[in-house]
Write a protein that holds these residues in place. Structure first.
Motif, PDB file in Angstrom:
ATOM      1  N   GLU A   1       3.558  15.560 -20.414  1.00  0.00           N
ATOM      2  CA  GLU A   1       2.518  16.294 -21.331  1.00  0.00           C
ATOM      3  C   GLU A   1       1.218  16.376 -20.203  1.00  0.00           C
ATOM      4  OE1 GLU A   1       2.815  17.718 -23.843  1.00  0.00           O
ATOM      5  OE2 GLU A   1       4.699  16.845 -24.821  1.00  0.00           O
ATOM      6  N   ARG A   2       1.001  15.528 -19.474  1.00  0.00           N
ATOM      7  CA  ARG A   2      -0.094  15.678 -18.655  1.00  0.00           C
ATOM      8  C   ARG A   2      -0.044  16.816 -17.476  1.00  0.00           C
ATOM      9  NH1 ARG A   2      -1.357  11.028 -15.173  1.00  0.00           N
ATOM     10  NH2 ARG A   2      -3.284  12.069 -14.741  1.00  0.00           N
ATOM     11  N   ALA A   3       1.320  16.923 -17.019  1.00  0.00           N
ATOM     12  CA  ALA A   3       1.834  18.105 -16.261  1.00  0.00           C
ATOM     13  C   ALA A   3       1.830  19.484 -16.830  1.00  0.00           C
ATOM     14  CB  ALA A   3       3.233  17.783 -15.813  1.00  0.00           C
TER      15      ALA A   3
ATOM     16  N   ALA B   1      -0.035  19.768 -11.339  1.00  0.00           N
ATOM     17  CA  ALA B   1       1.022  19.642 -12.278  1.00  0.00           C
ATOM     18  C   ALA B   1       2.325  19.260 -11.576  1.00  0.00           C
ATOM     19  CB  ALA B   1       1.209  20.908 -13.073  1.00  0.00           C
ATOM     20  N   GLU B   2       2.438  19.826 -10.430  1.00  0.00           N
ATOM     21  CA  GLU B   2       3.804  19.553  -9.602  1.00  0.00           C
ATOM     22  C   GLU B   2       4.087  17.986  -9.644  1.00  0.00           C
ATOM     23  OE1 GLU B   2       6.317  20.415  -5.521  1.00  0.00           O
ATOM     24  OE2 GLU B   2       4.075  20.992  -5.692  1.00  0.00           O
ATOM     25  N   GLY B   3       3.210  17.309  -8.962  1.00  0.00           N
ATOM     26  CA  GLY B   3       3.511  15.717  -8.863  1.00  0.00           C
ATOM     27  C   GLY B   3       3.634  15.111 -10.187  1.00  0.00           C
ATOM     28  N   LEU B   4       3.111  15.506 -11.267  1.00  0.00           N
ATOM     29  CA  LEU B   4       3.274  14.724 -12.547  1.00  0.00           C
ATOM     30  C   LEU B   4       4.791  15.182 -13.102  1.00  0.00           C
ATOM     31  CD1 LEU B   4      -0.133  15.348 -13.772  1.00  0.00           C
ATOM     32  CD2 LEU B   4       0.840  13.176 -13.657  1.00  0.00           C
ATOM     33  N   TYR B   5       4.955  16.607 -12.955  1.00  0.00           N
ATOM     34  CA  TYR B   5       6.575  16.782 -13.174  1.00  0.00           C
ATOM     35  C   TYR B   5       7.273  15.879 -12.419  1.00  0.00           C
ATOM     36  CZ  TYR B   5       5.110  21.141 -15.861  1.00  0.00           C
ATOM     37  OH  TYR B   5       4.484  21.999 -16.633  1.00  0.00           O
ATOM     38  N   ARG B   6       7.233  15.823 -11.129  1.00  0.00           N
ATOM     39  CA  ARG B   6       8.086  15.246 -10.402  1.00  0.00           C
ATOM     40  C   ARG B   6       8.311  13.526 -10.717  1.00  0.00           C
ATOM     41  NH1 ARG B   6      10.586  18.115  -6.620  1.00  0.00           N
ATOM     42  NH2 ARG B   6       9.323  20.176  -5.856  1.00  0.00           N
TER      43      ARG B   6
ATOM     44  N   LEU C   1      12.563  11.179 -17.674  1.00  0.00           N
ATOM     45  CA  LEU C   1      12.349  11.943 -18.605  1.00  0.00           C
ATOM     46  C   LEU C   1      13.802  12.370 -19.122  1.00  0.00           C
ATOM     47  CD1 LEU C   1      10.311  13.509 -20.486  1.00  0.00           C
ATOM     48  CD2 LEU C   1      10.354  15.239 -18.645  1.00  0.00           C
ATOM     49  N   GLY C   2      13.913  12.438 -20.522  1.00  0.00           N
ATOM     50  CA  GLY C   2      15.353  12.884 -21.098  1.00  0.00           C
ATOM     51  C   GLY C   2      15.280  13.702 -22.160  1.00  0.00           C
ATOM     52  N   GLY C   3      16.179  14.174 -22.683  1.00  0.00           N
ATOM     53  CA  GLY C   3      16.741  15.174 -23.478  1.00  0.00           C
ATOM     54  C   GLY C   3      15.961  16.794 -23.370  1.00  0.00           C
ATOM     55  N   SER C   4      15.455  17.391 -24.390  1.00  0.00           N
ATOM     56  CA  SER C   4      15.023  18.620 -24.085  1.00  0.00           C
ATOM     57  C   SER C   4      13.688  18.603 -23.133  1.00  0.00           C
ATOM     58  CB  SER C   4      14.651  19.219 -25.610  1.00  0.00           C
ATOM     59  OG  SER C   4      14.012  20.488 -25.244  1.00  0.00           O
TER      60      SER C   4
ATOM     61  N   GLN D   1      12.831  20.961 -20.040  1.00  0.00           N
ATOM     62  CA  GLN D   1      11.542  21.903 -20.176  1.00  0.00           C
ATOM     63  C   GLN D   1      10.893  21.479 -18.761  1.00  0.00           C
ATOM     64  OE1 GLN D   1       9.227  21.674 -23.678  1.00  0.00           O
ATOM     65  NE2 GLN D   1      11.281  20.642 -24.783  1.00  0.00           N
ATOM     66  N   ALA D   2      10.776  20.362 -18.488  1.00  0.00           N
ATOM     67  CA  ALA D   2      10.097  19.700 -17.337  1.00  0.00           C
ATOM     68  C   ALA D   2      10.717  20.735 -16.078  1.00  0.00           C
ATOM     69  CB  ALA D   2      10.307  18.536 -16.987  1.00  0.00           C
ATOM     70  N   HIS D   3      11.922  20.681 -15.869  1.00  0.00           N
ATOM     71  CA  HIS D   3      12.599  21.368 -14.747  1.00  0.00           C
ATOM     72  C   HIS D   3      11.955  22.755 -14.993  1.00  0.00           C
ATOM     73  CE1 HIS D   3      15.507  18.083 -13.969  1.00  0.00           C
ATOM     74  NE2 HIS D   3      15.873  18.748 -12.887  1.00  0.00           N
TER      75      HIS D   3
END
Length: 161
Positions: free
Chosen positions: A45-47, A59-64, A71-74, A78-80
């Motif tokens: 969510e922060r990303a 955002a990139e670092g937080l997504y990674r 991180l799982g599921g949908s 979404q993160a990918h």
């Protein structure tokens, strides 16, 4: 706690148009602070808040990190998608394509979104015909008519290149 927490996060996103980017980031960060610092959903969510605010490098670092923390599921799909879009915006379109290629088999009901974002990255990578072919092939099954012909034209775009 997760459903109440997620409802509050969703409320911030629903009001994001009225709040402005800085306020969305502030509110999402405050909600994320309610969870452990390594919580993958909070990191995601922060990303997303930073991504939405045009802070792609943050955002990139937080997504990674969210993905690395499981991180799982949908949200994983979404993160990918969102990370790939961020990478594309940072001028790394081929990396975005590779990231989307990895997630596509697991993308479920977000498959068409994966294809759409991959098409954008392919255009930026100079592969417009392949991008159009993949996007049209993904669109074809949704049409009430012309499915077969559109699918054939989509295949012809890359076969004739």
């Amino acid at each position: 706690m997760t459903s109440d927490w997620q409802a509050r996060v969703d409320a911030v996103w629903a009001a994001s148009g009225e709040l402005g980017d800085d306020e969305v980031v502030r509110r999402i960060d405050a909600l994320a602070a309610e969870r452990p610092s390594d919580d993958p959903l909070a990191l995601f969510e922060r990303a997303g808040a930073r991504d939405s605010a045009g802070l792609e490098a943050e955002a990139e670092g937080l997504y990674r990190e969210a993905l690395a923390r499981g991180l799982g599921g949908s949200e994983r799909v979404q993160a990918h998608i969102q990370l790939a879009s961020t990478m594309r915006n940072l001028g790394r379109s081929l990396e975005a394509v590779e990231l989307l290629d990895v997630i596509e088999p697991d993308s479920g009901d977000l498959r068409d979104a994966v294809v759409a974002f991959r098409a954008l990255a392919l255009v930026d990578a100079g592969e417009a015909r392949r991008a159009a072919s993949e996007a049209l092939a993904a669109l074809a099954p949704h049409l009430p008519r012309y499915r077969v012909s559109l699918a054939a034209y989509a295949a012809d775009l890359v076969a004739s290149a």
